[in-house]
Enzyme design. Structure first.
Site, PDB file in Angstrom:
ATOM      1  CD  GLU A 171      60.553  49.310  65.788  1.00 40.55           C
ATOM      2  OE1 GLU A 171      61.427  48.499  65.493  1.00 40.55           O
ATOM      3  OE2 GLU A 171      60.788  50.493  66.072  1.00 40.55           O
ATOM      4  CB  CYS A 185      58.961  52.791  72.083  1.00 43.08           C
ATOM      5  SG  CYS A 185      59.306  54.073  70.894  1.00 43.08           S
TER       6      CYS A 185
END
Ligand code: SF4
Length: 381
Positions: free
Chosen positions: A92, A105
């Site tokens: 992710e 991120c």
């Protein structure tokens, strides 16, 4: 010969590759700019490269990102992508827009071997390290797809945090070239203070990072004593707190104006009392230039842990701040798209029937902006 993915190189690596093709370094610089600054995916569009070089590259190289499994956009602007990295694994990335910055991120591993007790990824085990290209592909895709979305040629991502899935310092050889490409003026041109590596405390690699690529450092501390940290962050048994703090001190000698960010996941009745706060102060005060981020825990079934109440978190933050330590309490972002990690794992299982290796505990991913507790001004009063 297998075709090479050019996302796997920092500029030096690309220059070495070009040299093998009989090309000079400035050609590598041109190529690097096309890939990272312009988001090129084919050699045909690289109009200032000699046709002969483009022909050579066609046969030997490619520029390939990661397949996107899903994209979710929150009402608050947070965007979460799930990328397929093969073998039933996915990682992710989360984009967090704020008024003055855009933070991405990024994940460094599929799964994680460290096994922190409060982290769902840690509970699900380790699958494999990502390559440099797989780390960089997250930034490359996010930056250029966001530019298209917002119809701009200006840079969108101003900050990168290596705080997604995995322990980045346990994937050191792939991590460092990726960081170098992020910092390179011909790549993403990010300042080293805007690229943060978050570690659970792999001490020898902290020392190497200082030498090789001293970006901002965040350390997942989560406990003020070795017995408690041994339980919460098992790598502490190998590299206990005193060694870790010494490595942090040494890290800052290269850049004394910098600070270490200590992450601290607030766990009800486990690490969140006033006594724990006082012990933290005693650990770091006068030793390390640092700040603390207090992170609300996102519970998941196997953890056996609970989130600290907000009043307790605020009291803890105030206690640190009163002792002179800048402390932030993170707020959640992207709730409506389940940007918390464990929530995404189920989605991938449904699609791929893969084991739940996805996504670490939500530390940092969906949390911002922060309430900041600033130490009281004690100067002369
Ligand atoms: S918190 Fe980080 S280091 Fe710990 S298990 Fe999760 S991903 Fe790994």
């Amino acid at each position: 010969m297998n075709a090479v993915n050019l996302l796997d190189f920092d500029l030096d690596g690309l220059a070495a590759y070009c040299e093998q093709l009989g090309e000079k370094r400035f050609r590598a610089t041109q190529l690097f700019r096309w890939i990272h600054q312009k988001g090129a995916t084919s050699f045909d569009e690289m109009s200032d490269l000699a046709k002969s070089l483009r022909a050579k590259l066609q046969g030997t190289a490619h520029i390939s990102g990661l397949p996107v499994i899903s994209e979710h956009v929150s009402a608050d602007g947070t965007i979460k992508w799930l990328f397929d990295v093969g073998g039933g694994n996915a990682v992710e990335s989360v984009f967090i827009p704020e008024d003055d910055r855009g933070t991405l991120c990024v994940s460094s591993q599929a799964g994680c071997a460290v096994g922190c007790r409060f982290c769902s990824t840690g509970h699900q085990g380790f699958s494999r390290n990502l390559s440099t290209g797989e780390i960089l592909a997250q930034l490359w895709f996010a930056e250029h797809s966001l530019r298209k979305r917002f119809n701009t040629s200006e840079r969108i991502i101003s900050n990168v945090v290596m705080m997604g899935m995995g322990e980045p310092l346990q994937n050191y050889s792939a991590l460092v070239p990726a960081l170098k490409a992020m910092l390179d003026d011909h790549g993403y041109g990010l300042s080293r203070r805007r690229v943060t590596v978050s570690t659970s405390g792999v001490v020898p690699m902290i020392e190497r990072l200082q030498r090789d690529c001293p970006v901002a450092l965040a350390v997942s501390l989560h406990a003020p004593t070795d017995p408690l940290r041994d339980e919460l962050v098992p790598i502490n048994r190998k590299y206990p707190i005193d060694e870790l703090l010494s490595a942090c001190q040494a890290y800052l000698t290269a850049a004394p104006r910098d600070f270490i960010t200590f992450e601290y996941c607030m766990l009800d009745g486990v690490n969140d009392t006033d006594a724990h706060a006082d012990a933290l102060v005693a650990l770091v005060k006068g030793r390390i230039h640092c700040k603390f981020n207090l992170i609300p825990f996102n519970p998941f079934p196997q953890s056996g842990l609970k989130r600290s109440g907000m009043a307790r978190v605020q009291a803890f933050a105030r206690r640190l701040a009163d002792a002179g330590i800048v402390t932030t309490v993170r707020k959640t972002r992207g709730d409506d798209i389940d940007a918390a990690c464990g929530q995404l794992a189920g989605e991938v299982q449904d699609r791929t029937n893969a084991p739940s290796r996805m996504l670490r505990q939500p530390v940092m991913i969906k949390l911002a902006p922060s309430d900041t507790f600033t130490p009281p001004d004690r100067s002369g009063r």
